[in-house]
Design an enzyme around this catalytic site. Structure first.
Site, PDB file in Angstrom:
ATOM      1  N   GLY A  48       0.959  -1.287   0.018  1.00 25.14           N
ATOM      2  CA  GLY A  48      -0.095  -0.102  -0.174  1.00 25.14           C
ATOM      3  C   GLY A  48       1.031   1.289   0.009  1.00 25.14           C
ATOM      4  O   GLY A  48       2.253   1.154  -0.259  1.00 25.14           O
TER       5      GLY A  48
ATOM      6  N   ASP B 195      -9.344   8.705   6.748  1.00 26.61           N
ATOM      7  CA  ASP B 195      -8.884   8.537   5.523  1.00 26.61           C
ATOM      8  C   ASP B 195     -10.080   7.618   4.739  1.00 26.61           C
ATOM      9  O   ASP B 195      -9.837   6.684   4.179  1.00 26.61           O
ATOM     10  CB  ASP B 195      -7.656   7.761   5.153  1.00 26.61           C
ATOM     11  CG  ASP B 195      -7.324   7.702   3.713  1.00 26.61           C
ATOM     12  OD1 ASP B 195      -7.672   8.335   2.857  1.00 26.61           O
ATOM     13  OD2 ASP B 195      -6.397   6.675   3.244  1.00 26.61           O
TER      14      ASP B 195
END
Lengths: 347, 217
Positions: free
Chosen positions: B12, B126
């Site tokens: 990621g 997020d």
């Protein structure tokens, strides 16, 4: 005789098709403090002239900047037209920055564009300033389909092409990074624009002071960081504050870029806009690209800031896809968003 | 802690994800590695902070019954978390595959999950379609609490909703319908969320170049 005619028609057709591949476009940039005039043909820059307004003190006053543009445009246009290696009527289109930007500046630029268009009977092309920065990068660097980090005095956006438009994945929630640097620069009595001066001061700083780290997903905000940095000036040296401010804000931009890359899996990163001239930011974003196994490009330093070339390059795409603007529809768009533009020139 | 057969499965933006087994159970190992592009001091501060807050926020979210993976362990020295493995696809990926009619209930139930989090002052930080996994039977699981924190500020909650809306708008043409379904789900669990939504519109109007037709009513 007949053969002669056929030959002539062939030549003429050839010339027309050549013209449609590589039109000659005049680009006029005037969204804030820079008046830019350029003529390009295809990917080739024929002439590029610009003048930038430096306020004697404080930041850019929209009216003062507009007066500056009104004074400079005739001089620049005269210079450009004199240096053209062909006649003015060879120009196929007049591209101008229709928005976004400061209203008075946009209106001045639009007036200049309309006047030339009507006088020479050449079609108008209304260019989105932010997209022009992206198209410049796509023209002068080898990137295709990049994730774009667009950093300037007025804008800070993460842009990428998705579903027929340039989409904004993340952006500043208040002021642009360039604006933040300028504001902090003024606080230290550095000349405008503050960015390059802060970059220079930061090179002699080495002590990392603590600042807030504000990131919200792929978006960010800088105004609180400016306030915090101003407070640090009471007890710390200018180089250390500059150094810390750059380290923190650029780390935020880097992290947002990495997150957007990881989400969209784009093959390359493009750094564009005035702040793209900052060598330290370039190194940082290059490392981000490495981290995500993608390629990295930055626009050349001399074309990083606002200029007529980028408007002309974007205008070329509008011309080629038949997006001609009539004078009646050419009112400026001070709040024109990147994702409102229908992009017909990318598959 | 004894880890077996750790195989790297994804990278990621922030962490590397490994798949392994712990006490015969399949687990995910999420390790945050140093970033070369950040000043080492900033890097250290951020990684440590996020490791701790992710662990804390995830376990509180789990306690109140929100659909998040369960946290199995944390290793501060090597900066990794051990998390229950979730089968499914990212919401981002399913959005291309499913018709709007099937997406609507997903967005509504995601909205009520976020409502539940906000009701308990849990901020995701997020919230995007990249951080939601859709399990079998269309059940959304919220992941990646790295930017999460506990806060009762309306501003923070509004930030969550705005981040979700902005990313959705960027990638999905039918974003307005889906977002209003999401909002209905959100308000059904968290009636005070009306204020969050008002604050979100305020934050949005602070940003640059918001065209009139883009403003939410």
């Amino acid at each position: 005789m007949w053969l002669m005619w056929i030959y002539r028609i062939l030549i003429l057709n050839h010339e027309i098709s050549m013209a449609s591949i590589e039109p000659i476009i005049l680009g006029l940039e005037g969204t804030a403090h820079t008046a830019g005039v350029a003529v390009i043909k295809g990917r080739e820059v024929i002439v590029n002239e610009s003048a930038t307004y430096f306020p004697p003190q404080g930041g850019i006053h929209p009216r003062e900047a507009a007066i500056f543009l009104a004074k400079e445009f005739p001089i620049l246009i005269d210079k450009v037209f004199k240096r053209l290696p062909f006649k003015i009527d060879k120009i196929d289109g007049i591209a101008f920055s229709q928005g976004p930007g400061l209203g008075p500046c946009l209106r001045t630029t639009a007036t200049v564009a309309r006047a030339i268009s009507l006088r020479l009977n050449i079609p108008l092309l209304g260019v989105n300033h932010c997209i022009a920065h992206v198209e410049l990068g796509r023209t002068v660097t080898p990137v295709d389909d990049p994730l774009v980090l667009y950093v300037s005095g007025g804008n800070t956006q993460l842009i990428t092409f998705l579903n027929g438009r340039y989409r904004v994945l993340g952006e500043t929630l208040d002021i642009a990074i360039g604006n933040a640097l300028d504001t902090l620069g003024r606080e230290m009595n550095l000349p405008h624009p503050g960015g390059p001066h802060i970059e220079k001061q930061a090179q002699s700083g080495n002590k990392l002071l603590t600042l807030p780290y504000t990131i919200k997903g792929m978006s960010f905000s800088f105004s609180g960081m400016v306030t915090a940095a101003k407070k640090l000036l009471h007890d710390h040296s200018i180089p250390d504050v500059c150094y810390s401010f750059q380290e923190y804000t650029f780390a935020i931009l880097a992290e947002a870029t990495e997150r957007a890359l990881s989400c969209t899996k784009k093959p390359s990163v493009l750094l564009t806009g005035g702040v793209a001239a900052n060598a330290h930011l370039q190194t940082i974003i290059q490392k981000v690209a490495q981290e995500q196994d993608t390629s990295f490009q930055a626009v050349p330093r001399n074309l990083a800031g606002d200029n007529g070339v980028m408007i002309a390059f974007a205008g070329t795409h509008l011309f080629n896809t038949g997006k001609i603007l009539s004078v009646e529809d050419s009112q400026v768009k001070p709040r024109w968003r990147t994702d409102q533009v229908q992009v017909g020139w990318i598959e | 802690m004894r880890l077996d057969k750790a195989a790297r499965i994804a990278k990621g933006a922030e962490a590397i994800i490994y798949q392994g087994t712990y006490l015969q159970n399949p687990v995910i190992i999420k390790q945050r590695l140093p970033k070369t592009y950040r000043h080492p001091e900033i890097d250290h501060r951020i990684r440590l902070h996020r490791l701790r807050s992710e662990a804390k926020v995830m376990s509180i979210a789990r306690k109140i019954g929100a659909s998040v993976p369960s946290l199995i362990g944390i290793n501060i020295q090597e900066s990794y978390l051990l998390i229950e493995e979730i089968d499914g696809k990212l919401l981002y990926e399913t959005m291309d595959l499913l018709p709007i009619q099937r997406l609507k209930p997903i967005f509504s139930s995601l909205g009520s999950q976020i409502g539940l989090l906000h009701c308990n002052d849990i901020i995701h930080g997020d919230l995007t379609v990249f951080n939601v996994i859709i399990q079998l039977e269309d059940k959304p699981i919220i992941i990646d609490f790295g930017l999460g924190r506990i806060s009762n500020e309306i501003e923070s909650k509004a930030d969550d909703i705005l981040t979700f809306y902005s990313t959705l708008k960027a990638i999905q043409p039918a974003s307005k319908i889906l977002f209003s379904t999401f909002l209905d789900g959100y308000l059904s669990v968290y009636p005070e969320g009306k204020n969050t939504y008002e604050q979100m519109k305020k934050i949005q109007s602070r940003a640059r170049y918001i065209a009139r037709e883009d403003r939410l009513e």
